[in-house]
Design a protein around this motif. Structure first.
Motif, short mmCIF file in Angstrom:
data_model
loop_
_atom_site.label_atom_id
_atom_site.label_comp_id
_atom_site.label_asym_id
_atom_site.label_seq_id
_atom_site.Cartn_x
_atom_site.Cartn_y
_atom_site.Cartn_z
N GLY A 1 16.79 0.16 -18.21
CA GLY A 1 15.56 0.85 -18.03
C GLY A 1 14.16 0.11 -17.66
N GLY A 2 14.34 -0.99 -18.52
CA GLY A 2 13.26 -2.10 -17.98
C GLY A 2 13.16 -2.46 -16.44
N PHE A 3 14.71 -3.00 -16.31
CA PHE A 3 14.95 -3.22 -14.86
C PHE A 3 14.47 -2.15 -13.78
CE2 PHE A 3 17.88 -3.87 -11.29
CZ PHE A 3 17.52 -5.15 -10.68
N VAL A 4 14.84 -0.69 -14.20
CA VAL A 4 14.55 0.31 -13.21
C VAL A 4 12.89 0.25 -12.86
CG1 VAL A 4 14.45 2.44 -12.70
CG2 VAL A 4 16.58 1.18 -13.20
N ILE A 5 12.39 0.33 -14.33
CA ILE A 5 10.92 0.50 -14.19
C ILE A 5 10.00 -0.58 -13.79
CG2 ILE A 5 9.10 0.89 -15.92
CD1 ILE A 5 10.78 2.55 -17.70
N GLY A 6 10.75 -1.51 -14.10
CA GLY A 6 9.95 -3.05 -13.52
C GLY A 6 10.10 -2.76 -11.68
N ILE A 7 11.05 -2.55 -11.36
CA ILE A 7 11.16 -2.45 -10.02
C ILE A 7 10.36 -1.44 -9.24
CG2 ILE A 7 12.47 -1.60 -8.05
CD1 ILE A 7 15.16 -2.72 -9.26
N ALA A 8 10.13 -0.21 -10.05
CA ALA A 8 9.31 0.46 -9.67
C ALA A 8 7.48 -0.06 -9.79
CB ALA A 8 9.01 1.77 -10.45
N MET A 9 7.44 -0.65 -10.89
CA MET A 9 5.90 -1.08 -10.91
C MET A 9 5.51 -2.21 -10.12
SD MET A 9 5.69 -0.97 -15.19
CE MET A 9 4.16 -1.67 -15.28
N TYR A 10 6.56 -3.04 -9.91
CA TYR A 10 6.37 -4.04 -8.96
C TYR A 10 6.33 -3.67 -7.47
CZ TYR A 10 7.06 -8.50 -6.19
OH TYR A 10 6.93 -9.61 -5.55
N SER A 11 7.06 -2.57 -7.10
CA SER A 11 6.90 -1.80 -5.73
C SER A 11 5.49 -1.16 -5.42
CB SER A 11 7.98 -0.92 -5.66
OG SER A 11 9.29 -1.55 -5.65
N VAL A 12 4.96 -0.92 -6.74
CA VAL A 12 3.61 0.02 -6.59
C VAL A 12 2.66 -1.26 -6.63
CG1 VAL A 12 1.99 1.01 -7.87
CG2 VAL A 12 4.25 2.07 -7.63
N ALA A 13 2.68 -2.26 -7.16
CA ALA A 13 1.76 -3.21 -7.34
C ALA A 13 1.71 -3.83 -6.00
CB ALA A 13 1.94 -4.21 -8.41
N SER A 14 2.73 -4.37 -5.24
CA SER A 14 2.70 -5.01 -4.05
C SER A 14 2.38 -4.45 -2.96
CB SER A 14 4.34 -5.86 -3.99
OG SER A 14 5.33 -4.85 -4.09
N GLY A 15 2.80 -3.05 -3.00
CA GLY A 15 2.77 -2.16 -1.98
C GLY A 15 1.25 -1.70 -1.78
N THR A 16 0.45 -1.73 -3.07
CA THR A 16 -0.94 -1.43 -3.29
C THR A 16 -1.79 -2.74 -2.58
OG1 THR A 16 -0.72 -0.14 -5.15
CG2 THR A 16 -2.65 -0.87 -4.73
N THR A 17 -1.14 -4.08 -2.86
CA THR A 17 -1.93 -4.79 -2.46
C THR A 17 -1.70 -5.21 -0.87
OG1 THR A 17 -0.23 -6.53 -3.00
CG2 THR A 17 -2.17 -6.53 -4.63
N LEU A 18 -0.61 -4.98 -0.59
CA LEU A 18 -0.23 -4.91 1.02
C LEU A 18 -1.00 -3.92 1.68
CD1 LEU A 18 1.39 -6.22 3.08
CD2 LEU A 18 3.19 -4.50 2.61
N PHE A 19 -1.20 -2.89 1.23
CA PHE A 19 -1.92 -1.70 1.71
C PHE A 19 -3.16 -1.94 1.77
CE2 PHE A 19 -4.95 1.90 1.14
CZ PHE A 19 -4.48 2.65 2.21
N LEU A 20 -4.06 -2.47 0.59
CA LEU A 20 -5.44 -3.04 0.69
C LEU A 20 -5.71 -4.00 1.68
CD1 LEU A 20 -6.03 -2.91 -2.90
CD2 LEU A 20 -7.04 -1.59 -1.32
N LEU B 1 -9.20 -5.64 -6.83
CA LEU B 1 -9.09 -4.18 -6.87
C LEU B 1 -7.79 -3.86 -7.78
CD1 LEU B 1 -10.17 -3.31 -3.34
CD2 LEU B 1 -11.28 -2.89 -5.35
N THR B 2 -6.83 -4.71 -7.91
CA THR B 2 -5.88 -4.29 -8.56
C THR B 2 -5.60 -4.92 -9.90
OG1 THR B 2 -4.41 -6.24 -7.51
CG2 THR B 2 -4.31 -4.19 -6.36
N ALA B 3 -6.73 -5.84 -10.15
CA ALA B 3 -6.90 -6.41 -11.53
C ALA B 3 -6.66 -5.45 -12.90
CB ALA B 3 -7.95 -7.33 -11.67
N PRO B 4 -7.43 -4.15 -12.51
CA PRO B 4 -7.60 -3.27 -13.72
C PRO B 4 -6.06 -2.80 -13.93
CG PRO B 4 -9.23 -2.77 -12.17
CD PRO B 4 -8.39 -3.61 -11.54
N ASN B 5 -5.32 -2.51 -13.02
CA ASN B 5 -3.90 -2.03 -13.33
C ASN B 5 -3.09 -3.35 -14.09
OD1 ASN B 5 -1.37 -0.88 -12.91
ND2 ASN B 5 -0.80 -2.09 -11.26
#
Length: 188
Positions: A118-137, A151-155
């Protein structure tokens, strides 16, 4: 560092080799301070080398497959193969080690095994969102790496606080089942 945008500033203005040198120096200092490396165990060093040899080719395959090589190219498949072989070697070394880096007996516990998956799957999701957000920005909003980090520091701050609070609550009340469910609900 992320909160004040230091990594973005450093990577924008300094050469990456300097960062690697400083990181390696810091690793040596921490190992010296903790007395790591004085155990004399050859299997410990072999396990660490095998773990690095297992992770590095997979990371390279994932990085290069999208832009440099295709997913079905020989370099990509070869790197995945080397990673799989090194993982097999790592497991064999860890099964024989007196003080393994990753004790294989951990995987016999059903609760821990489920938590790791579960931690592995959730970690992939969280890492994807974090890297996708910084890439988008950086790409779409045309912000610098420093501003993107700010901008991503609060997360990152929220995740840190939530981990500390949930860990203390689990330790205090000795129940753990509601916390992953709440976390996945908030993540979704």
């Amino acid at each position: 560092g992320d909160l004040i945008g230091l990594p973005g500033w450093v990577t924008q203005r300094l050469w990456w080799a300097l960062l690697l040198t400083v990181g390696f120096w810091g690793l040596l200092r921490v190992a010296e301070a903790l007395g790591i490396g004085n155990t004399g165990s050859r299997l410990l060093a072999a396990g660490a080398f095998a773990l690095s040899a297992a992770i590095s080719p997979v990371v390279l395959a994932l990085l290069w497959s999208g832009e440099t090589h295709g997913w079905d190219s020989w370099p990509t498949l070869g790197l995945f193969g080397v990673g799989a072989l090194a993982t097999f070697v790592f497991v064999r070394i860890e099964l024989r080690a007196e003080e393994p880096i990753l004790p294989m007996s951990l995987f016999s516990d059903r609760v821990l095994r489920t938590s790791l998956i579960g931690g592995f799957v959730i970690g992939i999701a969280m890492y994807s969102v974090a890297s996708g957000t910084t890439l988008f920005l950086q790409v779409v909003s045309n912000t610098s790496a420093t501003v993107s980090g700010l901008l991503t520091a609060p997360n990152a701050f929220g995740i840190t606080i939530a981990s500390i609070v949930s860990g203390r609550l689990i330790a205090k009340h000795r129940i753990y089942k509601p916390f992953p469910i709440i976390g996945v609900t908030i993540l979704g």
